[in-house]
Each structure stands twice: as C-alpha cells, then as structure tokens.
Design an enzyme around this catalytic site. Structure first.
Site, PDB file in Angstrom:
ATOM      1  N   LYS A 137      -7.657   1.511  -2.297  1.00 46.58           N
ATOM      2  CA  LYS A 137      -7.095   0.892  -1.082  1.00 46.58           C
ATOM      3  C   LYS A 137      -7.127   1.882   0.093  1.00 46.58           C
ATOM      4  O   LYS A 137      -7.479   1.515   1.222  1.00 46.58           O
ATOM      5  CB  LYS A 137      -5.657   0.425  -1.377  1.00 46.58           C
ATOM      6  CG  LYS A 137      -4.882  -0.055  -0.179  1.00 46.58           C
ATOM      7  CD  LYS A 137      -5.518  -1.256   0.499  1.00 46.58           C
ATOM      8  CE  LYS A 137      -4.846  -1.545   1.827  1.00 46.58           C
ATOM      9  NZ  LYS A 137      -5.578  -2.521   2.628  1.00 46.58           N
ATOM     10  N   THR A 181       0.851  -1.190   0.000  1.00 46.79           N
ATOM     11  CA  THR A 181       0.000   0.000   0.000  1.00 46.79           C
ATOM     12  C   THR A 181       0.887   1.241   0.000  1.00 46.79           C
ATOM     13  O   THR A 181       1.639   1.466   0.954  1.00 46.79           O
ATOM     14  CB  THR A 181      -0.895   0.038   1.254  1.00 46.79           C
ATOM     15  OG1 THR A 181      -1.604  -1.199   1.355  1.00 46.79           O
ATOM     16  CG2 THR A 181      -1.879   1.195   1.181  1.00 46.79           C
ATOM     17  N   LYS A 199       0.228   4.959   8.635  1.00 48.81           N
ATOM     18  CA  LYS A 199       0.713   5.310   7.291  1.00 48.81           C
ATOM     19  C   LYS A 199      -0.457   5.495   6.330  1.00 48.81           C
ATOM     20  O   LYS A 199      -0.544   6.491   5.610  1.00 48.81           O
ATOM     21  CB  LYS A 199       1.636   4.181   6.793  1.00 48.81           C
ATOM     22  CG  LYS A 199       2.137   4.325   5.402  1.00 48.81           C
ATOM     23  CD  LYS A 199       1.933   3.150   4.461  1.00 48.81           C
ATOM     24  CE  LYS A 199       1.662   1.791   4.936  1.00 48.81           C
ATOM     25  NZ  LYS A 199       1.245   0.841   3.917  1.00 48.81           N
TER      26      LYS A 199
HETATM   27  P1  NAP Z   1       5.258  -6.229   7.483  1.00 51.60           P
HETATM   28  O1  NAP Z   1       4.893  -7.489   8.143  1.00 51.60           O
HETATM   29  O2  NAP Z   1       5.636  -5.062   8.304  1.00 51.60           O
HETATM   30  O3  NAP Z   1       6.443  -6.549   6.444  1.00 51.60           O
HETATM   31  C1  NAP Z   1       7.089  -5.508   5.765  1.00 51.60           C
HETATM   32  C2  NAP Z   1       8.043  -6.059   4.716  1.00 51.60           C
HETATM   33  O4  NAP Z   1       8.722  -4.938   4.120  1.00 51.60           O
HETATM   34  C3  NAP Z   1       9.120  -6.985   5.281  1.00 51.60           C
HETATM   35  O5  NAP Z   1       9.448  -7.935   4.286  1.00 51.60           O
HETATM   36  C4  NAP Z   1      10.299  -6.018   5.479  1.00 51.60           C
HETATM   37  O6  NAP Z   1      11.560  -6.624   5.472  1.00 51.60           O
HETATM   38  C5  NAP Z   1      10.149  -5.151   4.261  1.00 51.60           C
HETATM   39  N1  NAP Z   1      10.793  -3.861   4.418  1.00 51.60           N
HETATM   40  C6  NAP Z   1      10.444  -2.854   5.255  1.00 51.60           C
HETATM   41  N2  NAP Z   1      11.269  -1.810   5.102  1.00 51.60           N
HETATM   42  C7  NAP Z   1      12.171  -2.162   4.151  1.00 51.60           C
HETATM   43  C8  NAP Z   1      13.275  -1.512   3.545  1.00 51.60           C
HETATM   44  N3  NAP Z   1      13.611  -0.257   3.890  1.00 51.60           N
HETATM   45  N4  NAP Z   1      13.954  -2.174   2.582  1.00 51.60           N
HETATM   46  C9  NAP Z   1      13.613  -3.425   2.217  1.00 51.60           C
HETATM   47  N5  NAP Z   1      12.583  -4.109   2.757  1.00 51.60           N
HETATM   48  C10 NAP Z   1      11.867  -3.470   3.701  1.00 51.60           C
HETATM   49  O7  NAP Z   1       4.096  -5.695   6.525  1.00 51.60           O
HETATM   50  P2  NAP Z   1       2.823  -6.500   5.969  1.00 51.60           P
HETATM   51  O8  NAP Z   1       1.802  -6.554   7.039  1.00 51.60           O
HETATM   52  O9  NAP Z   1       3.289  -7.735   5.295  1.00 51.60           O
HETATM   53  O10 NAP Z   1       2.290  -5.430   4.900  1.00 51.60           O
HETATM   54  C11 NAP Z   1       2.938  -5.238   3.653  1.00 51.60           C
HETATM   55  C12 NAP Z   1       2.171  -4.174   2.881  1.00 51.60           C
HETATM   56  O11 NAP Z   1       0.810  -4.602   2.687  1.00 51.60           O
HETATM   57  C13 NAP Z   1       2.058  -2.812   3.606  1.00 51.60           C
HETATM   58  O12 NAP Z   1       2.099  -1.792   2.651  1.00 51.60           O
HETATM   59  C14 NAP Z   1       0.698  -2.866   4.281  1.00 51.60           C
HETATM   60  O13 NAP Z   1       0.159  -1.574   4.475  1.00 51.60           O
HETATM   61  C15 NAP Z   1      -0.074  -3.669   3.250  1.00 51.60           C
HETATM   62  N6  NAP Z   1      -1.205  -4.461   3.792  1.00 51.60           N
HETATM   63  C16 NAP Z   1      -1.069  -5.163   4.960  1.00 51.60           C
HETATM   64  C17 NAP Z   1      -2.138  -5.909   5.419  1.00 51.60           C
HETATM   65  C18 NAP Z   1      -2.058  -6.693   6.712  1.00 51.60           C
HETATM   66  O14 NAP Z   1      -3.117  -7.083   7.223  1.00 51.60           O
HETATM   67  N7  NAP Z   1      -0.892  -6.961   7.280  1.00 51.60           N
HETATM   68  C19 NAP Z   1      -3.327  -5.954   4.709  1.00 51.60           C
HETATM   69  C20 NAP Z   1      -3.417  -5.253   3.503  1.00 51.60           C
HETATM   70  C21 NAP Z   1      -2.341  -4.512   3.049  1.00 51.60           C
HETATM   71  P3  NAP Z   1      12.192  -7.215   6.838  1.00 51.60           P
HETATM   72  O15 NAP Z   1      11.561  -8.566   7.005  1.00 51.60           O
HETATM   73  O16 NAP Z   1      13.632  -7.248   6.584  1.00 51.60           O
HETATM   74  O17 NAP Z   1      11.804  -6.261   7.951  1.00 51.60           O
END
Ligand code: NAP
Length: 285
Positions: free
Chosen positions: A172, A97, A240
């Site tokens: 979104k 997102t 965010k």
């Molecule tokens: P998350 O668990 O916080 O994972 C974030 C990912 O991004 C990890 O692989 C992390 O790597 C990587 N990352 C963060 N900063 C980075 C950087 N500077 N360089 C390279 N890699 C980086 O997030 P998530 O829940 O999977 O969500 C991912 C996306 O989907 C977000 O945009 C969120 O808003 C969206 N989303 C989430 C959900 C939900 O329910 N969780 C639902 C819909 C949409 P590391 O493992 O090394 O930290």
C-alpha cells in the site's frame, strides 16, 4: 452468508465500503466516533452500536477503517477499546493504511487475546469504494485471508494475499508513492504549461489523449480545471503515507522532496482538501 459484520470508521471510505456489505445482504453493526455519520447506513438497515463493546458482542467479524496509526492503536487499545472486548476467536481486519510495524503489533496483540488478525489496506479512492472496485492488499495468516475473501469480493474487484502481516501495508505504501509522484507530476506539468501560455484544459487534453494519460489523470482533470478539490482522498492522508514510506526506508532522489512538498501544502491549510490540491500549493511558489 452467516457472518455479522461490525464496521468501525465511517469516513470518506468507510461509508461506501460498509454500504456495499449492507447491500450485499450482510447484517451490519456500525460504530463511529462521530455517531451522526452513521445516519445514511442506519436508514438503510445497519444497526448503530453505542460502544465498541456492544459492536463486538454482536459481530463475528470486525473491520476497522480509520485515519492513521494513532487512531487505530487508540481504538484497539484505548479504554473500552477493541482488545478489551469479547473478541476471542473473532476475525479483526484493519483496512486503514498504517505502518507495517503497526500491523505486526496489532497482530501480536490480537493473538494475545485469542483474536485472529488480518491487515487489508486498499488501493482506490471513493469512486472505486462506491463501485465495489477497490484493490485489496492483504497480509496475514492465509486462512484468515480465505475467511475474509467473500467480504472482499463485495468491496473490491481484486484481493491479493501478499504474505505475512506487513506485506499488505508495504504494498500500500508503495502504490501510494506512485500516486503521489503521478499527481505531483501532473500538477507541475499543467503549471509549467500555464506559465508559458497554454490553458490548463488544453494541456490536460494533451495528457489524457496521449500515452501519459491514465484513469487517474482523467479522474483529476475536472477538479483541476474547476480549481475545486473536495476531498476524496484527503491530502493529510497522503502526507501520512509518504511519512510512513520514508520510515519504511524509501530513499530515492524524489522521495524526500515529494514528502516535504505535500507536508508544506498541508501546513498551508490544504490538509482537508483532496490530494490533488497539491496544485494549489505549487501555484503559490
Ligand atoms: P477520513 O474520511 O478522514 O475518515 C477517518 C475515519 O477515522 C473517521 O471515521 C474518523 O472518525 C475516524 N477517526 C479518526 N481519528 C480517530 C480517533 N482518534 N478515534 C476514533 N476514530 C477516529 O478517512 P478515509 O478517507 O475514509 O480513509 C480511511 C483510511 O483509508 C486512511 O488510513 C486512508 O489513508 C486510507 N485510504 C483512503 C483512501 C481515500 O481515497 N480516501 C483510499 C485508500 C486508502 P470521525 O468521523 O469521528 O472523525
């Protein structure tokens, strides 16, 4: 099915989504900043790339699922980043997102190096991700959407092509505004009832059995009763998304206090907890 997929970003969403592609029979290359998070996928047959360069060289389609705009831009543009790799003719799909503006920029940058770009953020959290039941909100060239559809069918129960790049991100941000409102409303309702002597589980039953109940209120009930909020959707990501919605022009009466409340909860140290931990913050007021 001939495409080899390169998946970048193995967080709460990336792992179950990538797993579904693997289980559907796709050849999967994975890359994550923290390589150890790839372990379960590697055990199931994914190949761990040592660099984004290696991942690109071996993949026809590259999918990114990272935390925010900064992470995505860094990954595309940074040293050894995606756009410095052999991506000519490849399809790059960003499912993180981000702001609509970031998506336009990514599309332009991809075009400049001969890659095709699609934005495809998702509605639905970890459980729908595990179940392959996400709602996929795509924006970009329709041909790119059609090319990605077989993949989306493995990740979601529904994929929408909403128009040009920016439309998927806008949709979104809109659905997450509703999510933020609903969870804040649920939290305030339960706390108001508690203040007047009604137990949380009784109030939640009243909500869930009536017209106000929804899959969302039911999903969050056990966490509220237990007072335990392991992250499915981390509260920091909601902060965010509300910030991005405000930057995108949302200015209804509730928008500003809502964004500020989630931000204050994050500042109190709740950013890594599930978004439902907003109730923990509200309880302290
Ligand atoms: P998350 O668990 O916080 O994972 C974030 C990912 O991004 C990890 O692989 C992390 O790597 C990587 N990352 C963060 N900063 C980075 C950087 N500077 N360089 C390279 N890699 C980086 O997030 P998530 O829940 O999977 O969500 C991912 C996306 O989907 C977000 O945009 C969120 O808003 C969206 N989303 C989430 C959900 C939900 O329910 N969780 C639902 C819909 C949409 P590391 O493992 O090394 O930290």
């Amino acid at each position: 099915m001939t495409d080899t997929i390169g998946w970048i970003g193995l967080g709460n969403m990336g792992i179950p989504m990538a797993k579904n592609l693997l289980e559907a029979g796709y050849t999967l290359n994975v890359y994550n900043r923290t390589a150890s998070k790839a372990e379960s996928l590697v055990n199931q047959g994914a190949a761990l790339a040592n660099s984004i360069q290696d991942l690109c060289a071996e993949s026809d389609v590259v999918i990114t699922m990272l935390s925010d705009d900064q992470a995505v831009k860094g990954l595309f543009l940074g040293e050894g980043g995606l756009l410095n790799c052999p991506v000519d003719g490849k399809l790059i799909i960003n499912m993180s997102t981000v702001a609509p503006k970031t998506s336009y920029e990514l599309e332009e940058m991809c075009k400049a190096v001969g890659a095709r770009f699609l934005e495809a953020p998702v509605s639905g959290s970890v459980k729908p991700a595990e179940d392959g039941a996400l709602i996929i909100l795509a924006g970009g060239d329709e041909d790119n959407f059609r090319a990605a559809q077989p993949l989306f069918e493995k990740l979601g129960k529904l994929s929408f092509w909403l128009g040009s790049v920016g439309a998927g991100s806008s949709a979104k941000l809109a659905i997450n505004y509703f999510l933020a409102l609903t969870l804040e409303g649920l939290a305030e309702t339960v706390l108001f009832a508690k203040k007047n002597g009604i137990k949380a589980d009784d109030m939640l039953r009243i909500v869930n059995e009536g017209a106000c109940g929804s899959p969302l209120t039911k999903l969050k009930t056990s966490a509220i009763v237990a007072g335990d909020f392991p992250a499915a959707f981390a509260l920091k990501h909601m902060v965010k998304d509300l910030r991005l919605a405000r930057e995108q022009g949302i200015d209804f009466p509730l928008a500003q206090p809502l964004a500020e409340t989630y931000k204050k909860a994050m500042d109190k140290g709740l950013g890594e907890e599930d978004v439902m931990a907003i109730i923990t913050y509200l309880e302290t007021l």
